[in-house]
Design a protein around this motif. Structure first.
Motif, PDB file in Angstrom:
ATOM      1  N   UNK A   1       0.830  -1.205   0.000  1.00 32.85           N
ATOM      2  CA  UNK A   1       0.000   0.000   0.000  1.00 32.85           C
ATOM      3  C   UNK A   1       0.862   1.252   0.000  1.00 32.85           C
ATOM      4  N   UNK A   2       1.961   1.219   0.724  1.00 32.61           N
ATOM      5  CA  UNK A   2       2.868   2.370   0.691  1.00 32.61           C
ATOM      6  C   UNK A   2       3.538   2.491  -0.673  1.00 32.61           C
ATOM      7  N   UNK A   3       3.847   1.358  -1.289  1.00 35.88           N
ATOM      8  CA  UNK A   3       4.411   1.396  -2.638  1.00 35.88           C
ATOM      9  C   UNK A   3       3.428   2.035  -3.628  1.00 35.88           C
ATOM     10  N   UNK A   4       2.136   1.847  -3.372  1.00 34.75           N
ATOM     11  CA  UNK A   4       1.094   2.456  -4.206  1.00 34.75           C
ATOM     12  C   UNK A   4       0.844   3.916  -3.839  1.00 34.75           C
ATOM     13  N   UNK A   5       1.655   4.430  -2.880  1.00 35.53           N
ATOM     14  CA  UNK A   5       1.574   5.825  -2.444  1.00 35.53           C
ATOM     15  C   UNK A   5       0.197   6.170  -1.874  1.00 35.53           C
ATOM     16  N   UNK A   6      -0.334   5.266  -1.069  1.00 35.07           N
ATOM     17  CA  UNK A   6      -1.674   5.474  -0.517  1.00 35.07           C
ATOM     18  C   UNK A   6      -1.724   6.703   0.380  1.00 35.07           C
ATOM     19  N   UNK A   7      -0.639   6.983   1.090  1.00 35.25           N
ATOM     20  CA  UNK A   7      -0.629   8.124   2.008  1.00 35.25           C
ATOM     21  C   UNK A   7      -0.659   9.457   1.278  1.00 35.25           C
ATOM     22  N   UNK A   8      -0.269   9.455   0.008  1.00 34.15           N
ATOM     23  CA  UNK A   8      -0.235  10.695  -0.766  1.00 34.15           C
ATOM     24  C   UNK A   8      -1.551  10.950  -1.501  1.00 34.15           C
ATOM     25  N   UNK A   9      -2.447  10.011  -1.447  1.00 38.63           N
ATOM     26  CA  UNK A   9      -3.719  10.136  -2.155  1.00 38.63           C
ATOM     27  C   UNK A   9      -4.802  10.603  -1.177  1.00 38.63           C
ATOM     28  N   UNK A  10      -5.697  11.447  -1.643  1.00 39.62           N
ATOM     29  CA  UNK A  10      -6.776  11.968  -0.801  1.00 39.62           C
ATOM     30  C   UNK A  10      -7.999  11.086  -0.947  1.00 39.62           C
ATOM     31  N   UNK A  11      -8.415  10.470   0.169  1.00 39.94           N
ATOM     32  CA  UNK A  11      -9.587   9.579   0.172  1.00 39.94           C
ATOM     33  C   UNK A  11      -9.576   8.632  -1.033  1.00 39.94           C
ATOM     34  N   UNK A  12      -8.510   7.870  -1.196  1.00 42.56           N
ATOM     35  CA  UNK A  12      -8.398   7.019  -2.386  1.00 42.56           C
ATOM     36  C   UNK A  12      -9.434   5.894  -2.400  1.00 42.56           C
ATOM     37  N   UNK A  13      -9.781   5.470  -3.592  1.00 39.32           N
ATOM     38  CA  UNK A  13     -10.633   4.289  -3.758  1.00 39.32           C
ATOM     39  C   UNK A  13      -9.709   3.091  -3.961  1.00 39.32           C
ATOM     40  N   UNK A  14      -9.879   2.081  -3.113  1.00 38.52           N
ATOM     41  CA  UNK A  14      -8.973   0.927  -3.111  1.00 38.52           C
ATOM     42  C   UNK A  14      -9.768  -0.360  -3.244  1.00 38.52           C
ATOM     43  N   UNK A  15      -9.395  -1.171  -4.220  1.00 38.25           N
ATOM     44  CA  UNK A  15      -9.972  -2.512  -4.340  1.00 38.25           C
ATOM     45  C   UNK A  15      -8.953  -3.522  -3.838  1.00 38.25           C
ATOM     46  N   UNK A  16      -9.393  -4.392  -2.939  1.00 41.50           N
ATOM     47  CA  UNK A  16      -8.520  -5.425  -2.390  1.00 41.50           C
ATOM     48  C   UNK A  16      -9.059  -6.778  -2.811  1.00 41.50           C
ATOM     49  N   UNK A  17      -8.309  -7.433  -3.669  1.00 39.80           N
ATOM     50  CA  UNK A  17      -8.693  -8.742  -4.206  1.00 39.80           C
ATOM     51  C   UNK A  17      -8.121  -9.823  -3.289  1.00 39.80           C
TER      52      UNK A  17
END
Length: 305
Positions: A146-162
């Protein structure tokens, strides 16, 4: 001490419980009396050498050709510091700790000696040893991707977890919510209640719905089991979105900061351990058989009295 030896690559029965010499800590090492470990997908993959094509050759070079060079498997542990080396400064006998050994393995045993500067820290104060062991593998893997996907830099990101109800998936749902994401969990009907309990905003049941017909796009598509079709995943991303998978060659780095984050979240009540079943060290073969079925939800823990 008791330890489980992997005698060769193969089915769970290659694991044998036996007596081995108890390790003696070096000056910079900590001797930990292990109270709990876990059996995860990585453990069974190593035991069975369950990789395809050229990866099987690579893994033999890395791990050993006919059997693991480090025969005591297991990569996560929680326990009590039994002894410290003369140069150890940050731990004392009696401290309750948890850690990850990675490719050094060694946690299917009553004791392990690890360097003070390895990936080990004090466990969450409010966690049992079983809970502490359960949050490690999935938690640190989910943090890494998730950090590699830069989740912390995104504002209210939409995330799909398969694969949202495995060890990595259950961790990813909770961690994505920590980063204020809108989480869509993909799992089977049997996992729906668990996904909802963990905080997923939406649940897609892959045994009842066709993922390719889902109209939504996502900022992050995280395949937590390595089985999602990559082309389909890429088509479901927003512009600038990130596709991450545990099924590739990328292996999550083990860092002390990951354990510290998990400890903070657990102590705050923002993260919970998801434990499917608990076995004893004597039942390690049964534990591996169960993980091999692919039906576990969350984590399989092994207690070491």
């Amino acid at each position: 001490m008791k330890a489980v030896i992997c005698t060769k690559y193969g089915p769970p029965e290659v694991l044998i419980l036996t007596q081995v010499e108890k390790p003696v800590p070096k000056d910079n090492e900590i001797l930990v009396a292990i109270k709990a470990t876990a059996v995860n997908s990585g453990d069974v993959r190593v035991r069975a050498l369950a990789v395809e094509g050229f990866l099987k050759i690579v893994m033999r070079f890395v791990l050993g050709f006919t059997k693991p060079r480090k025969p005591i498997l297991g990569t996560v542990f929680s326990g009590i510091v039994a002894q410290v080396g003369s140069k150890v400064q940050n731990f004392s006998a009696g401290d309750e700790v948890y850690g990850i050994t990675g490719f050094r393995f060694g946690t299917y045993a009553e004791y392990i000696a690890v360097a003070e500067k390895s990936v080990i820290t004090h466990k969450p104060a409010n966690a049992t040893f079983e809970e502490a062991a359960a949050i490690l593998f999935g938690g640190q893997t989910a943090i890494y991707f998730l950090q590699k996907a830069k989740i912390a830099e995104r504002v209210n990101p939409s995330v799909l977890i398969y694969g949202a109800t495995g060890a990595v998936g259950t961790a990813a749902v909770q961690l994505a919510k920590y980063y204020h994401a809108r989480v869509t969990a993909v799992c089977s009907s049997n996992g729906q209640d668990l996904a909802n309990k963990l905080g997923a905003d939406k649940v897609i049941l892959y045994d009842k719905e066709d993922l390719s017909q889902i109209p939504e796009k996502f900022d992050i598509f995280f395949d937590a089991v390595g089985k999602a079709p990559q082309k389909q995943a890429l088509n479901m991303l927003n512009k600038g979105g990130s596709y991450q998978t545990v099924g590739g060659l990328d292996v999550a780095d083990d860092k002390i900061e990951q354990l510290q984050l998990l400890r903070t979240l657990f102590e705050q009540g923002s993260y919970q351990a998801t434990i499917d079943r608990v076995f004893t060290l004597d039942e390690i073969v049964e534990a591996h058989r169960y993980v091999d079925t692919g039906r576990k939800k969350g984590n399989v823990v092994v207690k070491i009295p």
